[in-house]
Design a protein around this motif. Structure first.
Motif, PDB file in Angstrom:
ATOM      1  N   VAL A   1       0.834  -1.201   0.000  1.00  0.00           N
ATOM      2  CA  VAL A   1       0.000   0.000   0.000  1.00  0.00           C
ATOM      3  C   VAL A   1       0.869   1.251   0.000  1.00  0.00           C
ATOM      4  CG1 VAL A   1      -1.672   1.326   1.343  1.00  0.00           C
ATOM      5  CG2 VAL A   1      -1.981  -1.129   1.056  1.00  0.00           C
ATOM      6  N   ILE A   2       1.948   1.240   0.766  1.00  0.00           N
ATOM      7  CA  ILE A   2       2.848   2.398   0.791  1.00  0.00           C
ATOM      8  C   ILE A   2       3.516   2.582  -0.570  1.00  0.00           C
ATOM      9  CG2 ILE A   2       5.004   3.268   1.792  1.00  0.00           C
ATOM     10  CD1 ILE A   2       4.105   2.105   4.453  1.00  0.00           C
ATOM     11  N   GLU A   3       3.884   1.477  -1.198  1.00  0.00           N
ATOM     12  CA  GLU A   3       4.459   1.574  -2.539  1.00  0.00           C
ATOM     13  C   GLU A   3       3.483   2.223  -3.513  1.00  0.00           C
ATOM     14  OE1 GLU A   3       5.573  -2.310  -3.757  1.00  0.00           O
ATOM     15  OE2 GLU A   3       7.193  -2.506  -2.295  1.00  0.00           O
ATOM     16  N   GLN A   4       2.219   1.797  -3.434  1.00  0.00           N
ATOM     17  CA  GLN A   4       1.231   2.283  -4.388  1.00  0.00           C
ATOM     18  C   GLN A   4       0.800   3.716  -4.094  1.00  0.00           C
ATOM     19  OE1 GLN A   4       0.220   0.451  -7.162  1.00  0.00           O
ATOM     20  NE2 GLN A   4       1.926  -0.799  -6.433  1.00  0.00           N
TER      21      GLN A   4
ATOM     22  N   LEU B   1       9.784   0.357   1.075  1.00  0.00           N
ATOM     23  CA  LEU B   1      10.414   0.337   2.394  1.00  0.00           C
ATOM     24  C   LEU B   1      11.392  -0.816   2.523  1.00  0.00           C
ATOM     25  CD1 LEU B   1       7.404   1.039   4.790  1.00  0.00           C
ATOM     26  CD2 LEU B   1       9.193   2.635   4.102  1.00  0.00           C
ATOM     27  N   PRO B   2      12.517  -0.608   3.200  1.00  0.00           N
ATOM     28  CA  PRO B   2      13.396  -1.739   3.527  1.00  0.00           C
ATOM     29  C   PRO B   2      12.686  -2.694   4.487  1.00  0.00           C
ATOM     30  CG  PRO B   2      14.072   0.231   4.698  1.00  0.00           C
ATOM     31  CD  PRO B   2      13.009   0.662   3.735  1.00  0.00           C
TER      32      PRO B   2
ATOM     33  N   ASN C   1      20.477   0.793  10.921  1.00  0.00           N
ATOM     34  CA  ASN C   1      20.024   0.530   9.554  1.00  0.00           C
ATOM     35  C   ASN C   1      19.976   1.837   8.793  1.00  0.00           C
ATOM     36  OD1 ASN C   1      18.259  -1.513  11.396  1.00  0.00           O
ATOM     37  ND2 ASN C   1      18.890  -2.513   9.498  1.00  0.00           N
ATOM     38  N   TYR C   2      20.360   1.776   7.531  1.00  0.00           N
ATOM     39  CA  TYR C   2      20.368   2.988   6.714  1.00  0.00           C
ATOM     40  C   TYR C   2      20.045   2.589   5.272  1.00  0.00           C
ATOM     41  CZ  TYR C   2      21.916   7.398   4.636  1.00  0.00           C
ATOM     42  OH  TYR C   2      21.968   8.591   3.961  1.00  0.00           O
ATOM     43  N   ASP C   3      18.973   3.191   4.708  1.00  0.00           N
ATOM     44  CA  ASP C   3      18.586   2.915   3.321  1.00  0.00           C
ATOM     45  C   ASP C   3      18.184   4.219   2.661  1.00  0.00           C
ATOM     46  OD1 ASP C   3      18.252  -0.250   2.976  1.00  0.00           O
ATOM     47  OD2 ASP C   3      17.615   0.306   5.004  1.00  0.00           O
TER      48      ASP C   3
ATOM     49  N   CYS D   1      15.233   8.840   2.617  1.00  0.00           N
ATOM     50  CA  CYS D   1      16.178   8.153   3.483  1.00  0.00           C
ATOM     51  C   CYS D   1      15.414   7.564   4.664  1.00  0.00           C
ATOM     52  CB  CYS D   1      17.255   9.117   3.979  1.00  0.00           C
ATOM     53  SG  CYS D   1      18.430   8.366   5.136  1.00  0.00           S
ATOM     54  N   CYS D   2      15.587   6.276   4.887  1.00  0.00           N
ATOM     55  CA  CYS D   2      15.008   5.613   6.059  1.00  0.00           C
ATOM     56  C   CYS D   2      16.163   5.074   6.897  1.00  0.00           C
ATOM     57  CB  CYS D   2      14.103   4.448   5.648  1.00  0.00           C
ATOM     58  SG  CYS D   2      12.640   4.900   4.715  1.00  0.00           S
ATOM     59  N   LEU D   3      16.094   5.338   8.194  1.00  0.00           N
ATOM     60  CA  LEU D   3      17.169   4.852   9.051  1.00  0.00           C
ATOM     61  C   LEU D   3      16.643   4.485  10.430  1.00  0.00           C
ATOM     62  CD1 LEU D   3      17.723   7.474  11.052  1.00  0.00           C
ATOM     63  CD2 LEU D   3      18.997   8.287   9.073  1.00  0.00           C
TER      64      LEU D   3
END
Length: 568
Positions: free
Chosen positions: A388-391, A397-398, A493-495, A509-511
Motif C-alpha cells: 500500500v505504501i508503494e502504491q 520500504l526496507p 540501519n540505513y537505506d 532516506c530511512c534509518l
C-alpha cells in the motif's frame, strides 16, 4: 416442521460407461444468448420498465451478445411493447438476433409473431414441460399427450413463419424441466419436433436443454447432454443449447461440463440473476474461459459499468464476493497472501504470461486498480502494508521498516477494529517516521572537505548552528548532533533511494538509530525524510531520528516534511 432428510430421494443417474466428455477440453467460447430481459426480468420483485430494459439491452449489445432473448411478448403488454420498440425504432444492430419465448398454444404463438414482425432475424423459442412430475401432477397427461403439445406447437411456429418470409427465422425448442425427464422420452419429443422443422433441409434449429431445476451434480448433467447428443436425430444440423439454473450452486459448472459433453450454445444472465437461486452466470463462465487464455467473444473489460447497469435495472446488489465482479474478489487481507502478491507483481512485466499468486487474472483487465487488490485490517502483514505504501507514496520500504510499519498499522487496526485506508496508512508512516518538531527542521547546510576529513555545518530550527567533523558526510552530521545535544548515536540501519524518475524525482532516506550512551539502555527509534537531494534527505532523517531519541517529539507542534502538510 422437522428437518427430515428422509422425505427426499437421490437422483438416479443414467448408467453410462462410454462417456467421452471427461477427456474433452474447452478450446473456444460457445455461442452465447442472454436471457436477462426475459428469464432474468420475470424473477425480479419489481420487473424492469421499458427504460430499464432498453438500457440493459444496449449494454448487452455493447458487451457483444449476438443473440438476446428480449421477452415473452405474449405473456404481458410491457414485454410486447418492448419488442415493438426495439424493432420500430431500429435499435437492433444488423448482427444481433433477438429471441422471444412462447408456450405451445396457438394464440400465444400468433401474438409472438405479431411482436416480432419486421425484425431482420429472430428466434422463436417454443417450450412445453416434459418431466415426469409435470406430466403426472401438473398437466395430468401421458407421454403421448405431452409430445402432441410439442408437435402441434412446432407446426404452428412453422406456419406463422411462412407468413413472414422477410424475416430470417430460427426455431428453438425447449423440453422444459429436461433434467427431470426420462432421456429416451426427451429424445423422442425432440425428434418429433425436428421432424416438423426439418433442420436437415437448411432450417436453423436449436434444441435447448434446460436444467429448469438443478437436480443432480454437474457430471450427471453432462452425461445427460452427451446421451442426448449421441441418440437424437439430425444432430449435425441442430445446435444444442443449455439453460442451467443454480439451485445446487453448480449452474456454471454444469454449463461448462455440458459444453464438454457436446453443447454448442449457452443461455444465461449477467451476474446470474434469475428464478430462485438464479440463472447460469455468463460473466463467471466467460471469465473462466478468459482466465484459460480463451477469447470469450464478450467484452467484459468495463466491469464497473456492467455492475452499475445491472444493479440499476434489476435493483439487486452485487455480492462483494461475486466471482470476477465483486468488490472484494481481488482483495487480499491476509498477510501471507499480500506478501506473495506483492512479490509476484514486482517481477511481472507487461507482456509476460500472468503468474501472480492468489490472482487468477490481472485485475486491470476488468478495469480494476492494483490499489484495490491489497487492503489492510488486523489480519494483514508487512507485505500488504508495504504494498500500500508503494502504491500510495511510491516508497519501497526496507524490510526492517516494513516490519515496524506492520506493527504500527496492526495496533491501529486492532484499536479501531476496522479496515484501514491507504490514506490512513500513509498518515501512520508520516506520523511515526517523518513528523518532527520545528526546532529539528533543517534549513541550510554546508558540506566541505579538509585535508583528511569532512566538515558539516548545519542550521536548524530557529537559527541554531551545528558543526561536526568525520570521515564522511554521515559521520560528520552525527558528530554535529552528538556534540550539541549530548547524544551517543549508533546507526543500525540505513537505506536511501529515489522516488520517481527524471527531474521531478525525490530522494528518501530511512534509518534506524540506537542510543549508544551508557544510560540509553539500547533505546531504538526509526526515522525517514523526503527531499529533493540525497544529502539534505539524509541530514533531515538523522535530525528526526535524533529528536526522537532525545525525546523531543510530542503530540503537539508536529510538522510534515513533505508538500502534503496533513498529519493524521
Amino acid at each position: 416442521m422437522a428437518f427430515d432428510h428422509r422425505k427426499y430421494q437421490a437422483f438416479k443417474p443414467i448408467r453410462k460407461t462410454d462417456r467421452k466428455w471427461p477427456d474433452k477440453v474447452i478450446e473456444q467460447a460457445p455461442l452465447w444468448c442472454s436471457v436477462d430481459l426475459r428469464d432474468g426480468n420475470q424473477a425480479l420483485v419489481n420487473p424492469m420498465n421499458v427504460e430499464q430494459k432498453t438500457r440493459l439491452f444496449d449494454l448487452l449489445v455493447k458487451i457483444g451478445f449476438k443473440e438476446i432473448e428480449i421477452g415473452f411478448p405474449a405473456a404481458s403488454q410491457p414485454d410486447f411493447d418492448f419488442c415493438r420498440k426495439l424493432i420500430e425504432e431500429n435499435r437492433i444492430p444488423d448482427d444481433v438476433t433477438v429471441q422471444a419465448l412462447t408456450q405451445a398454444r396457438p394464440e400465444l404463438i400468433a401474438r409472438t409473431y405479431e411482436a416480432l414482425a419486421g425484425a431482420k432475424r429472430a428466434v422463436v423459442h417454443l417450450y412445453n414441460s416434459t418431466s415426469t412430475v409435470q406430466r403426472e401432477q401438473v398437466f395430468q397427461l401421458d407421454k403421448a399427450g405431452i409430445k402432441s403439445i410439442a408437435v402441434r406447437g412446432a407446426e404452428w411456429v412453422l406456419e406463422h413463419a411462412q407468413q413472414h418470409p422477410d424475416t430470417d427465422w430460427t426455431f428453438q425448442y425447449s423440453p422444459e424441466s429436461f433434467t427431470g425427464t426420462e432421456l429416451d422420452y426427451a429424445v423422442e419429443v425432440i425428434d418429433a419436433v425436428s421432424a416438423v422443422w426439418q433442420p436437415q433441409n437448411g432450417q436453423r434449429m436449436i434444441i435447448n436443454l434446460p436444467a429448469t431445476v438443478e437436480m443432480a451434480t454437474p457430471n450427471v448433467f453432462a452425461d445427460q447432454i452427451e446421451w442426448v447428443c449421441e441418440n437424437m436425430q439430425h444432430r449435425s444440423h441442430i445446435e444444442i443449447s443449455l439453460h442451467t439454473h443454480n439451485d445446487r450452486g453448480c449452474g456454471v459448472a454444469a454449463a461448462e461440463l455440458g459444453v464438454m459433453a457436446g453443447a454448442d450454445r449457452i443461455e444465461g444472465t449477467l451476474l446470474g440473476n434469475g428464478e430462485r437461486t438464479g440463472n447460469m452466470d455468463i460473466v463467471t463462465m466467460a471469465m473462466n474461459l478468459y482466465s484459460q487464455g480463451i477469447d470469450p467473444q464478450l467484452d467484459l473489460s468495463d466491469m464497473a459499468d456492467i455492475i452499475r447497469t445491472v444493479e440499476a435495472c434489476t435493483e439487486i446488489n452485487t455480492h462483494p464476493r461475486h466471482p470476477y465482479a465483486g468488490e472484494l474478489v481481488f482483495t487480499a487481507f491476509s498477510g501471507s497472501h499480500q506478501d506473495a502478491i506483492r512479490k509476484c507483481l514486482s517481477r511481472y512485466h507487461e507482456g509476460d504470461i500472468w503468474q501472480v499468486a492468489y490472482l487468477p487474472i490481472d485485475p486491470r483487465d476488468l478495469n480494476r486498480r492494483y490499489e484495490e487488490v491489497v487492503r489492510i485490517n488486523s489480519q494483514s502483514g508487512k507485505g500488504g502494508v508495504a504494498y500500500v505504501i508503494e502504491q500510495s507514496m511510491g516508497i519501497t520500504l526496507p524490510r526492517w521498516a516494513q516490519i515496524e510499519m506492520s506493527r504500527l498499522v496492526q495496533l491501529e487496526t486492532e484499536r479501531s477494529g476496522k479496515e484501514i485506508s491507504a490514506a490512513d496508512i500513509k498518515g501512520v508512516f508520516e506520523h511515526n517516521f517523518m513528523a518532527v518538531s520545528d526546532e529539528w527542521i533543517l534549513h541550510t547546510y554546508d558540506i566541505h572537505r579538509t585535508d583528511d576529513s569532512v566538515v558539516a555545518e548545519l542550521e536548524i530550527g530557529t537559527g541554531q548552528k551545528l558543526q561536526g567533523e568525520g570521515h564522511g558526510v554521515i559521520e560528520a552530521v552525527v558528530a554535529a548532533i552528538q556534540s550539541n545535544f549530548d547524544l551517543a548515536i549508533s546507526i543500525e540501519n540505513y537505506d536511501e533511494f529515489a522516488i520517481g524518475l527524471g527531474t521531478t524525482a525525490q530522494a528518501i532516506c530511512c534509518l534506524r538509530l540506537r542510543n549508544a550512551s551508557d544510560d540509553g539502555a539500547g533505546q531504538m527509534c526509526s526515522a525517514a525524510a523526503i527531499a529533493e537531494d540525497t544529502t539534505s534527505t539524509a541530514i533531515q532523517a538523522l535530525l528526526t531520528g535524533a529528536a526522537r531519541l532525545q525525546g523531543q517529539i510530542s503530540a503537539a507542534g508536529f510538522r510534515q516534511l513533505t508538500s502534503e502538510a496533513v498529519l493524521v
